[in-house]
Design an enzyme around this catalytic site. Structure first.
Site, PDB file in Angstrom:
ATOM      1  N   HIS A 182     126.496  12.918  57.866  1.00 15.08           N
ATOM      2  CA  HIS A 182     127.445  14.015  57.679  1.00 15.08           C
ATOM      3  C   HIS A 182     127.525  14.454  56.224  1.00 15.08           C
ATOM      4  O   HIS A 182     126.955  13.817  55.332  1.00 15.08           O
ATOM      5  CB  HIS A 182     128.828  13.624  58.213  1.00 15.08           C
ATOM      6  N   CYS A 225     128.636   5.215  57.847  1.00 13.09           N
ATOM      7  CA  CYS A 225     127.999   6.526  58.006  1.00 13.09           C
ATOM      8  C   CYS A 225     127.109   6.819  56.802  1.00 13.09           C
ATOM      9  O   CYS A 225     127.171   6.148  55.776  1.00 13.09           O
ATOM     10  CB  CYS A 225     129.052   7.618  58.151  1.00 13.09           C
TER      11      CYS A 225
END
Length: 197
Positions: A152, A168
């Site tokens: 992301h 992440c």
């Protein structure tokens, strides 16, 4: 004698500050995610973390994403022994992982619902945050398999090249938008913790 007492008192106070510093530091909130902070798009990445085309030898076919957490780089394999290399932020120690997954979903300006485990570690986080410039997921998100992890964007470009996330992989917003446009749902993603020999 008064000077000696004053010096001793000063030294004891200094020692107290030194000894209390690690505890005070440990109590500081985790600054890896700062909901509401608007990304500074003028932030200049170190050349090491800037997007560039590099030579990259692999048996993986073009279109595959290879993430090297040790190097803090994401590679999008291209034809002819090349790859587009992006600088990334990765999971802090204890939150790094490896495996083989696929991109199962893609979203522009995604909403963010931190998982309960993350809220337990960082109780100041919101329980839900709508997508937008202040959202820690940034401009785009690509969801990895059935995990809670994503590739992301970020509202903290200064964290690229660091180990700060909860697992992440984050890119600056311009880079994640570029990657997002290049890869479809179903893209193979190889996550490696150690460099290949």
């Amino acid at each position: 004698m008064t000077d000696f007492r004053r010096l001793t008192g000063t030294l004891l106070a200094a020692m107290g500050l030194i000894l209390s510093a690690p505890q005070a530091y440990a109590q500081q909130p985790d600054r890896g995610d700062e909901p509401g902070l608007i990304a500074d798009d003028s932030y200049q990445l170190d050349p090491e973390w800037q997007k560039q085309v590099v030579y990259y030898r692999t048996t993986e076919p073009p279109g595959t994403i290879i993430i090297s957490t040790a190097e803090r780089h994401l590679y999008l394999i291209q034809p002819g022994g090349r790859a587009i290399r992006y600088g990334i932020g990765v999971g802090r120690d204890g939150f790094q992982w490896q495996g083989l997954v696929q991109i199962t979903n893609k979203k522009e300006w995604p909403d963010w619902t931190p998982p309960p485990e993350m809220i337990q570690r960082q109780p100041y986080l919101p329980r839900f945050m709508a997508g937008g410039p202040g959202n820690p997921l940034g401009a785009r998100a690509m969801y990895l398999g059935t995990t809670v992890y994503r590739i992301h964007g970020t509202n903290r470009p200064d964290t690229i090249g660091t180990k700060v996330s909860s697992g992440c992989f984050r890119l600056v917003n311009n880079d994640v938008a570029d990657l997002y446009d290049r890869v479809p749902v179903g893209t193979k993603v190889v996550i490696r913790q150690k460099p290949e020999l």
